[in-house]
Motif scaffolding. Sequence first.
Motif, PDB file in Angstrom:
ATOM      1  N   LEU A 204      50.420  45.325  33.256  1.00 53.84           N
ATOM      2  CA  LEU A 204      49.224  45.185  32.284  1.00 53.84           C
ATOM      3  C   LEU A 204      48.246  44.617  33.172  1.00 53.84           C
ATOM      4  O   LEU A 204      46.912  44.833  32.585  1.00 53.84           O
ATOM      5  CB  LEU A 204      49.498  44.081  31.195  1.00 53.84           C
ATOM      6  N   ALA A 205      48.021  44.210  34.171  1.00 55.34           N
ATOM      7  CA  ALA A 205      46.829  43.713  35.092  1.00 55.34           C
ATOM      8  C   ALA A 205      45.975  44.934  35.359  1.00 55.34           C
ATOM      9  O   ALA A 205      44.756  44.958  35.455  1.00 55.34           O
ATOM     10  CB  ALA A 205      47.184  42.922  36.012  1.00 55.34           C
ATOM     11  N   GLN A 208      43.997  45.909  32.151  1.00 53.28           N
ATOM     12  CA  GLN A 208      43.024  44.813  32.125  1.00 53.28           C
ATOM     13  C   GLN A 208      42.032  45.378  33.132  1.00 53.28           C
ATOM     14  O   GLN A 208      40.735  45.176  32.820  1.00 53.28           O
ATOM     15  CB  GLN A 208      43.600  43.459  32.498  1.00 53.28           C
ATOM     16  N   GLU A 209      42.250  45.676  34.197  1.00 50.38           N
ATOM     17  CA  GLU A 209      41.300  45.968  35.470  1.00 50.38           C
ATOM     18  C   GLU A 209      40.484  47.302  34.785  1.00 50.38           C
ATOM     19  O   GLU A 209      39.402  47.168  34.912  1.00 50.38           O
ATOM     20  CB  GLU A 209      42.000  46.340  36.615  1.00 50.38           C
ATOM     21  N   ARG A 211      40.028  48.168  31.729  1.00 48.78           N
ATOM     22  CA  ARG A 211      39.036  47.877  30.870  1.00 48.78           C
ATOM     23  C   ARG A 211      37.693  47.076  31.470  1.00 48.78           C
ATOM     24  O   ARG A 211      36.671  47.533  30.795  1.00 48.78           O
ATOM     25  CB  ARG A 211      39.837  47.192  29.909  1.00 48.78           C
ATOM     26  N   GLY A 212      38.053  46.362  32.362  1.00 52.89           N
ATOM     27  CA  GLY A 212      36.949  45.795  32.854  1.00 52.89           C
ATOM     28  C   GLY A 212      35.938  46.596  33.625  1.00 52.89           C
ATOM     29  O   GLY A 212      34.625  46.438  33.269  1.00 52.89           O
ATOM     30  N   ARG A 217      36.165  51.847  24.946  1.00 50.30           N
ATOM     31  CA  ARG A 217      37.679  52.133  24.436  1.00 50.30           C
ATOM     32  C   ARG A 217      37.819  53.563  23.925  1.00 50.30           C
ATOM     33  O   ARG A 217      38.840  53.766  23.914  1.00 50.30           O
ATOM     34  CB  ARG A 217      38.152  50.934  23.263  1.00 50.30           C
ATOM     35  N   ALA A 224      49.417  50.008  26.581  1.00 50.22           N
ATOM     36  CA  ALA A 224      50.076  48.910  27.125  1.00 50.22           C
ATOM     37  C   ALA A 224      51.620  49.109  27.069  1.00 50.22           C
ATOM     38  O   ALA A 224      52.209  49.332  25.842  1.00 50.22           O
ATOM     39  CB  ALA A 224      49.932  47.479  26.420  1.00 50.22           C
ATOM     40  N   GLU A 246      43.701  40.535  25.059  1.00 57.47           N
ATOM     41  CA  GLU A 246      43.744  40.108  26.616  1.00 57.47           C
ATOM     42  C   GLU A 246      43.503  41.275  27.409  1.00 57.47           C
ATOM     43  O   GLU A 246      43.018  41.123  28.448  1.00 57.47           O
ATOM     44  CB  GLU A 246      44.944  39.377  26.939  1.00 57.47           C
ATOM     45  N   TYR A 247      44.185  42.353  27.290  1.00 53.56           N
ATOM     46  CA  TYR A 247      44.180  43.393  28.052  1.00 53.56           C
ATOM     47  C   TYR A 247      43.543  44.515  27.740  1.00 53.56           C
ATOM     48  O   TYR A 247      43.308  45.603  28.538  1.00 53.56           O
ATOM     49  CB  TYR A 247      45.741  43.835  28.361  1.00 53.56           C
ATOM     50  N   GLY A 248      42.789  44.852  26.554  1.00 49.12           N
ATOM     51  CA  GLY A 248      41.847  45.750  26.201  1.00 49.12           C
ATOM     52  C   GLY A 248      42.396  46.967  26.052  1.00 49.12           C
ATOM     53  O   GLY A 248      41.806  47.873  25.903  1.00 49.12           O
TER      54      GLY A 248
END
Length: 352
Positions: A204-205, A208-209, A211-212, A217, A224, A246-248
């Motif tokens: 999931l990181a 998250q990366e 999405r950053g 979206r 996920a 949290e992870y978008g």
Amino acid sequence: MTTTNDHSDQNDSEQGSTTTTATHSLRQVLGVTNHGVRPDTAPPPIIVGHRGALYHALENTLPSFQQCVTWQCPAVELDVYVIRDGSVVVFHGNDADPSGISGSLLDQFTNLAPNQHSIMELTYDECQHLQFNPHFPEFAGTGLSTETIQTAQIPLLRDVLLALKDTSTKLKIELKGPGTVRPVLDLVESLDMISQCSYSSFDLAQIQELRGLRPDRQRYPTGALFGGGGGDATLPENLVALARDEYGATELHLPYDWCTVARLDEIHAAGLTSMAWMRGPVGMTRDLTTKYHDVGTAEGEACYQALLDTGVHQLCVNKPNVALQMLLQQRGQQHGPQPEQEAQPPQPPPQE
């Protein structure tokens, strides 16, 4: 929401690893009645070819994805790694070690070092000198010929993207290996295929990366993934909020037998898209012969219908042609005979 694997998987601990007696009803596990819960007016789920059309060509290869295009399959799912020379390849080893080449590949023409046991430790040239193993259980169970398996090649993601570019088939790219986000985005964007691709990961990181890096979206959908490791994983208490906030993520992807009506209702109420994914051929055969007694002993229409009735948005299946034909037949039953002057629907893809 329950936080555990509520479908009584238990990894055969109660039944014994050698039992052949199924003890559960999949429809009961999912919470669907005989008539289902999906309204007749609801759109059918999007069918996704799991690693392509793996019963017709070797999984995660160009012919497998091209077969899905021929069938007009709405989407394909594929797994990617960044390897030693920086290339992004499409590959999946075994469930215990998806990057591992032991078992699924044979070293035919090169002498790999003992520590070169992962696809990520090879160059693309070294990958091309490997041969797929026709005796690997995931491949042997598909009925593909030895020649088909042995002559298959590990493709570059770039080549898969180019092969599917401007078709109606979308690509759901699973970020399997570490460090895949930026290289994959670079490839997709350089080929102007943003609208044709989405992304997912158990890591999931990485979601998250991404999405950053890409906050939009709608243009950059992400899924996920939960339920890896043979189905023993438990779901977190705050599953939906974790994925979305949290992870978008814009989608939640769960094993098919975790897609209960109650769980899907919560996912959909949060504005997320749901996807049910089938295990590979070995896992599905095990499930349908030792765990579930009401949907046949092979992946097919009965299993798909149970999932269709839950209201899930997407089905990632090993036999997309079977699922597509089933939906086509149901559409014909709902709408009746087509007037002669109207264009006829495409012919259903052949079943096994």
